[in-house]
Design a protein around this motif. Structure first.
Motif, mmCIF file in Angstrom:
data_model
loop_
_atom_site.group_PDB
_atom_site.id
_atom_site.type_symbol
_atom_site.label_atom_id
_atom_site.label_comp_id
_atom_site.label_asym_id
_atom_site.label_seq_id
_atom_site.Cartn_x
_atom_site.Cartn_y
_atom_site.Cartn_z
ATOM 1 N N LEU A 152 -63.569 41.923 116.835
ATOM 2 C CA LEU A 152 -64.376 41.828 118.039
ATOM 3 C C LEU A 152 -63.689 40.869 119.007
ATOM 4 O O LEU A 152 -62.922 39.996 118.591
ATOM 5 C CB LEU A 152 -65.778 41.300 117.722
ATOM 6 C CG LEU A 152 -66.741 42.200 116.949
ATOM 7 C CD1 LEU A 152 -68.002 41.424 116.599
ATOM 8 C CD2 LEU A 152 -67.087 43.451 117.742
ATOM 9 N N SER A 153 -63.989 41.013 120.267
ATOM 10 C CA SER A 153 -63.446 40.080 121.257
ATOM 11 C C SER A 153 -64.055 38.697 121.035
ATOM 12 O O SER A 153 -65.074 38.537 120.364
ATOM 13 C CB SER A 153 -63.772 40.566 122.670
ATOM 14 O OG SER A 153 -65.178 40.495 122.891
ATOM 15 N N SER A 154 -63.436 37.684 121.608
ATOM 16 C CA SER A 154 -63.960 36.327 121.454
ATOM 17 C C SER A 154 -65.368 36.221 122.035
ATOM 18 O O SER A 154 -66.226 35.508 121.500
ATOM 19 C CB SER A 154 -63.032 35.323 122.150
ATOM 20 O OG SER A 154 -62.914 35.623 123.531
ATOM 21 N N ARG A 155 -65.629 36.938 123.113
ATOM 22 C CA ARG A 155 -66.956 36.923 123.723
ATOM 23 C C ARG A 155 -67.994 37.493 122.765
ATOM 24 O O ARG A 155 -69.063 36.919 122.574
ATOM 25 C CB ARG A 155 -66.931 37.742 125.017
ATOM 26 C CG ARG A 155 -68.193 37.558 125.875
ATOM 27 C CD ARG A 155 -68.394 38.735 126.812
ATOM 28 N NE ARG A 155 -67.255 38.982 127.649
ATOM 29 C CZ ARG A 155 -67.174 38.665 128.946
ATOM 30 N NH1 ARG A 155 -68.186 38.061 129.532
ATOM 31 N NH2 ARG A 155 -66.118 38.965 129.653
ATOM 32 N N ARG A 209 -77.666 35.731 129.242
ATOM 33 C CA ARG A 209 -76.510 36.045 130.088
ATOM 34 C C ARG A 209 -76.293 37.554 130.164
ATOM 35 O O ARG A 209 -75.932 38.089 131.222
ATOM 36 C CB ARG A 209 -75.260 35.357 129.544
ATOM 37 C CG ARG A 209 -75.408 33.849 129.418
ATOM 38 C CD ARG A 209 -74.123 33.185 128.973
ATOM 39 N NE ARG A 209 -74.344 31.798 128.602
ATOM 40 C CZ ARG A 209 -73.383 30.945 128.271
ATOM 41 N NH1 ARG A 209 -72.108 31.351 128.266
ATOM 42 N NH2 ARG A 209 -73.677 29.695 127.939
ATOM 43 N N ILE A 210 -76.525 38.237 129.059
ATOM 44 C CA ILE A 210 -76.414 39.696 129.059
ATOM 45 C C ILE A 210 -77.478 40.302 129.959
ATOM 46 O O ILE A 210 -77.208 41.218 130.743
ATOM 47 C CB ILE A 210 -76.529 40.240 127.618
ATOM 48 C CG1 ILE A 210 -75.320 39.787 126.802
ATOM 49 C CG2 ILE A 210 -76.659 41.754 127.613
ATOM 50 C CD1 ILE A 210 -75.419 40.097 125.325
ATOM 51 N N GLU A 255 -84.072 40.313 125.683
ATOM 52 C CA GLU A 255 -83.887 38.867 125.547
ATOM 53 C C GLU A 255 -84.583 38.330 124.299
ATOM 54 O O GLU A 255 -84.160 37.316 123.730
ATOM 55 C CB GLU A 255 -84.405 38.153 126.791
ATOM 56 C CG GLU A 255 -84.014 36.691 126.856
ATOM 57 C CD GLU A 255 -84.192 36.095 128.238
ATOM 58 O OE1 GLU A 255 -84.094 34.856 128.359
ATOM 59 O OE2 GLU A 255 -84.425 36.853 129.204
ATOM 60 N N ALA A 256 -85.639 39.030 123.857
ATOM 61 C CA ALA A 256 -86.392 38.589 122.673
ATOM 62 C C ALA A 256 -85.926 39.269 121.395
ATOM 63 O O ALA A 256 -86.577 39.141 120.354
ATOM 64 C CB ALA A 256 -87.878 38.875 122.881
ATOM 65 N N THR A 257 -84.788 39.938 121.426
ATOM 66 C CA THR A 257 -84.294 40.666 120.252
ATOM 67 C C THR A 257 -84.078 39.727 119.065
ATOM 68 O O THR A 257 -83.555 38.609 119.217
ATOM 69 C CB THR A 257 -82.957 41.364 120.567
ATOM 70 O OG1 THR A 257 -83.145 42.261 121.664
ATOM 71 C CG2 THR A 257 -82.462 42.166 119.365
ATOM 72 N N ARG A 271 -65.428 44.190 133.702
ATOM 73 C CA ARG A 271 -64.866 43.530 132.517
ATOM 74 C C ARG A 271 -65.882 42.556 131.904
ATOM 75 O O ARG A 271 -65.499 41.536 131.325
ATOM 76 C CB ARG A 271 -63.573 42.796 132.886
ATOM 77 C CG ARG A 271 -63.727 41.847 134.071
ATOM 78 C CD ARG A 271 -62.400 41.297 134.534
ATOM 79 N NE ARG A 271 -62.562 40.358 135.639
ATOM 80 C CZ ARG A 271 -62.685 40.706 136.913
ATOM 81 N NH1 ARG A 271 -62.693 41.980 137.262
ATOM 82 N NH2 ARG A 271 -62.816 39.785 137.864
ATOM 83 N N GLY A 272 -67.173 42.869 132.036
ATOM 84 C CA GLY A 272 -68.213 41.975 131.551
ATOM 85 C C GLY A 272 -68.717 42.336 130.167
ATOM 86 O O GLY A 272 -68.064 43.021 129.387
#
Length: 329
Positions: free
Chosen positions: A117-120, A134-135, A95-97, A59-60
């Motif tokens: 979209l979800s809150s996340r 975090r991703i 990460e550098a996107t 669920r991530g």
């Protein structure tokens, strides 16, 4: 829907093949999101799902961004810099996107989800730079649980595909190799014709060349990535997927046993799928203490690798061990 990707002489000259760990992450997560996991990967999914659930990765971020059908966020599949880029290189690129690229991908996802979209994901849309690390951390955790224990055998299939395609190019030319990638891909009239809705990509939208990426989890489809100024990517099912998860007959086990001992050869044979010390003891009939000692020696010899999953450790065969076990006597 049909699409046609035109080719100039320069485009053909810049066409190349590459192995991409992130394509395996994205396509494997998509397979797990499907109502029915594609048949070749069901055994893998049965092993992996409990681990992901225990780690909360069912669920991530990946679960929210990678749907079973529809758009796959392009920023998750950066262009591999080399033929065999490592996961760390691709994670650094993620990460550098450019934040605008992240927002474009999320806007497409929102459009496919009736504008919501979800809150996340809304938080990611507002401040991509805050959440991309975090991703990346979640991808690393997913890799450890779902891909790393199987990477040796996955990589061997991908590299065998690259060898086959390279030989095709050498013997018959690039056009022939392109024409035989997949039944939905056809080379004709100086262009690559893609016959499926999710394959929509044009040269106007992308940069020069073409990046061809074999994938075990993309099966049975061909998937594309189209980002302005970058070469289009086409992920196609690698050859040999049908045998990827088969238990081997291990013709070379007796010969190997004469060298490293029957117990250690047996443990390697039982590692057709990654397992813990307790599970290996159950499979082999050896004591847990004995299995632990043998695994320590096998790891020192480069024949097994370890992968931590929460409080337990999984052991997997390395490519070297696979080669030794499948050697003909």
């Amino acid at each position: 829907m049909k699409a046609r990707l035109t080719f100039s002489v320069n485009d053909l000259a810049e066409t190349r093949f590459a192995v991409s760990p992130m394509w395996e992450v994205v396509t494997s997560r998509r397979a797990l999101a499907a109502a029915t996991v594609p048949d070749p990967h069901r055994g893998w999914a049965d092993q992996v799902r409990p681990r992901l659930a225990a780690a909360g990765l069912d669920r991530g971020w990946l679960a929210e961004m990678i749907p079973p059908t529809g758009h796959l966020p392009d920023f998750l599949n950066p262009v591999p810099a080399t033929t065999s880029s490592g996961l760390s290189d691709e994670l650094a690129a993620i990460e550098a996107t450019d934040p605008e690229q992240v927002r474009r991908d999320l806007d497409i996802l929102a459009a496919e989800r009736d504008g919501s979209l979800s809150s996340r994901l809304r938080s990611l849309h507002r401040t991509p730079r805050l959440y991309l690390p975090r991703i990346v951390a979640e991808i690393e955790a997913y890799w450890r649980l779902a891909i790393a224990p199987y990477w040796a055998r996955i990589r061997s299939v991908l590299e065998a595909d690259l060898f086959y395609r390279g030989r095709q190019v050498a013997e018959h030319g690039t056009a022939r190799a392109l024409d035989q990638l997949h039944h939905t891909v056809r080379w004709a009239g100086g262009g690559l014709h893609l016959v499926q809705r999710h394959c929509a990509v044009t040269r106007i939208e992308t940069g020069a060349g073409l990046l061809l990426v074999p994938s075990v989890f993309a099966w049975p489809r061909v998937l594309t990535r189209s980002v302005a100024s970058e070469p289009p990517q086409l992920a196609y099912p690698a050859r040999g997927i049908g045998t990827l998860w088969e238990r081997g007959t291990h013709e070379g086990m007796e010969a190997l046993a004469a060298v490293i001992g029957r117990s250690r050869a047996l443990i390697l044979a039982e590692l057709d799928s990654p397992a813990s010390t307790t599970e290996l003891a159950r499979r082999s009939g050896l004591s847990a203490a004995g299995v632990s000692q043998h695994l320590t020696a096998l790891r020192a010899a480069g024949l097994t690798s370890t992968h931590r999953t929460g409080r337990s450790v999984l052991y997997a065969r390395t490519g070297l061990a696979d080669a030794l076990l499948t050697a003909q006597t």
